[in-house]
Scaffold this motif. Structure first.
Motif, PDB file in Angstrom:
ATOM      1  N   ALA A  33       0.487   1.664  -8.755  1.00 45.72           N
ATOM      2  CA  ALA A  33       1.592   1.548  -7.732  1.00 45.72           C
ATOM      3  C   ALA A  33       1.185   1.742  -6.223  1.00 45.72           C
ATOM      4  CB  ALA A  33       2.878   2.389  -8.080  1.00 45.72           C
ATOM      5  N   ARG A  34       2.147   0.922  -5.424  1.00 40.40           N
ATOM      6  CA  ARG A  34       1.906   1.333  -4.100  1.00 40.40           C
ATOM      7  C   ARG A  34       2.923   2.288  -3.711  1.00 40.40           C
ATOM      8  NH1 ARG A  34       5.100  -1.549   0.143  1.00 40.40           N
ATOM      9  NH2 ARG A  34       5.982  -2.769  -1.459  1.00 40.40           N
ATOM     10  N   VAL A  35       2.342   3.134  -2.606  1.00 41.87           N
ATOM     11  CA  VAL A  35       3.024   4.700  -2.648  1.00 41.87           C
ATOM     12  C   VAL A  35       3.685   4.174  -1.112  1.00 41.87           C
ATOM     13  CG1 VAL A  35       2.954   6.906  -2.497  1.00 41.87           C
ATOM     14  CG2 VAL A  35       1.759   5.922  -4.219  1.00 41.87           C
ATOM     15  N   VAL A  36       4.925   4.314  -0.989  1.00 44.63           N
ATOM     16  CA  VAL A  36       5.709   4.149   0.326  1.00 44.63           C
ATOM     17  C   VAL A  36       6.102   5.578   0.632  1.00 44.63           C
ATOM     18  CG1 VAL A  36       7.506   3.274   1.547  1.00 44.63           C
ATOM     19  CG2 VAL A  36       6.388   1.802  -0.165  1.00 44.63           C
ATOM     20  N   GLY A  37       5.925   5.939   1.905  1.00 46.56           N
ATOM     21  CA  GLY A  37       6.124   7.495   2.457  1.00 46.56           C
ATOM     22  C   GLY A  37       7.351   7.104   3.492  1.00 46.56           C
ATOM     23  N   HIS A  38       8.608   7.562   3.233  1.00 47.80           N
ATOM     24  CA  HIS A  38       9.673   7.733   4.200  1.00 47.80           C
ATOM     25  C   HIS A  38       9.833   8.954   4.923  1.00 47.80           C
ATOM     26  CE1 HIS A  38      11.273   3.914   1.825  1.00 47.80           C
ATOM     27  NE2 HIS A  38      10.825   4.657   0.837  1.00 47.80           N
ATOM     28  N   THR A  39       9.224   8.769   6.299  1.00 49.40           N
ATOM     29  CA  THR A  39       9.148  10.002   7.074  1.00 49.40           C
ATOM     30  C   THR A  39       9.809  10.295   8.241  1.00 49.40           C
ATOM     31  OG1 THR A  39       6.845   9.651   6.296  1.00 49.40           O
ATOM     32  CG2 THR A  39       7.337  11.057   8.305  1.00 49.40           C
ATOM     33  N   ALA A  40      10.271  11.475   8.724  1.00 48.85           N
ATOM     34  CA  ALA A  40      10.838  11.690   9.943  1.00 48.85           C
ATOM     35  C   ALA A  40      10.080  12.755  10.583  1.00 48.85           C
ATOM     36  CB  ALA A  40      12.156  12.488   9.662  1.00 48.85           C
TER      37      ALA A  40
END
Length: 199
Positions: A33-40
Motif C-alpha cells: 500500500a501507499r501510506v498517506v499522512g494527514h498532518t497538522a
C-alpha cells in the motif's frame, strides 16, 4: 478525526499554539500500500515573535513545534494484514520521515537519544523515540530535544511529536524573555501532554 482528515487535538491543549500547515501527502510506501499522512503542524508563534522583537529581528525562526498525523493506507490493508503486522515498518519509516522534517525546519546534528513506551489518552501504548539536535542561529547554536510517538488505534495509525529548545533561550541569547515560560522541562511536559492527547 477532524474534517480535513487530520487527527483531533483538544482545543484546551492548544492554547498558545497556531496551526502553520495542514497537508495530505504520501509519506512512504509499503509493498502492499501507499501510506498517506494527514498532518497538522503547530508552532509556538508567541515565543517566535517575542524573541524576534527582543533581538531586533536578527533571530527570527521557529523555536518549537508540535505535529499530529493520521496515516491512511491506499489501498486499505487486507483483513489478513492488521496494524501489528506492519507496526515495525511504519515506526521505522515514520522515524526516517521525522528526521527529514527536522532537517527541513533547520535542525541539524540530529541523533537518536533513547526509546520508551507511553500510554496515550485513547488507552493505547505508543512507541516513543527521543532525539537530540541543534538550531544554528546568528548568535549561538541552541541544543534541541525532540520526540516522535507512533501507535495504532482502531486499526489506524497515529504519529505525533515535535521539538523544543533544551536549554534556556534567555541564557543562550543573552536576553530576558518576560511573560513566557521558557524552561526546557516545561517544554518537554507540554509536548508530551499534547502527544498523549491526540485522537
Amino acid at each position: 478525526m477532524s474534517g480535513d482528515g487530520t487527527p483531533r487535538v483538544p482545543d484546551d491543549e492548544l492554547d498558545g499554539w497556531a496551526v502553520t500547515d495542514r497537508s495530505s501527502e504520501t509519506v512512504f510506501e509499503l509493498p502492499v500500500a501507499r501510506v498517506v499522512g494527514h498532518t497538522a503542524v503547530y508552532d509556538d508563534q508567541d515565543l517566535r515573535s517575542t524573541v524576534s522583537t527582543l533581538t531586533g529581528g536578527s533571530v527570527d525562526r521557529m523555536w518549537r513545534f508540535f505535529f499530529a498525523t493520521r496515516l491512511e493506507f491506499t489501498p486499505a490493508l487486507p483483513p489478513a494484514v492488521g496494524p501489528a503486522a506492519v507496526f515495525t515498518t511504519v515506526r521505522t519509516q515514520a522515524n526516517s520521515v521525522f528526521k527529514n522534517r527536522l532537517r527541513d525546519r533547520g535542525f541539524g546534528e540530529i541523533s537518536k537519544a533513547g526509546h520508551d513506551r507511553i500510554r496515550v489518552e485513547t488507552g493505547d501504548r505508543a512507541s516513543l523515540q527521543a532525539y537530540e539536535a541543534s538550531i544554528e542561529t546568528s548568535v549561538v547554536d541552541v541544543p534541541v530535544e525532540g520526540y516522535l510517538a507512533v501507535w495504532s488505534n482502531g486499526g489506524e495509525f497515529r504519529l505525533a511529536g515535535g521539538a523544543y529548545p533544551a536549554a534556556s533561550l534567555s541564557d543562550l541569547l543573552g536576553i530576558s524573555i518576560p511573560g513566557i515560560d521558557i524552561d526546557p522541562n516545561s517544554f518537554r511536559q507540554e509536548l508530551l501532554t499534547l502527544v498523549k492527547s491526540v485522537r
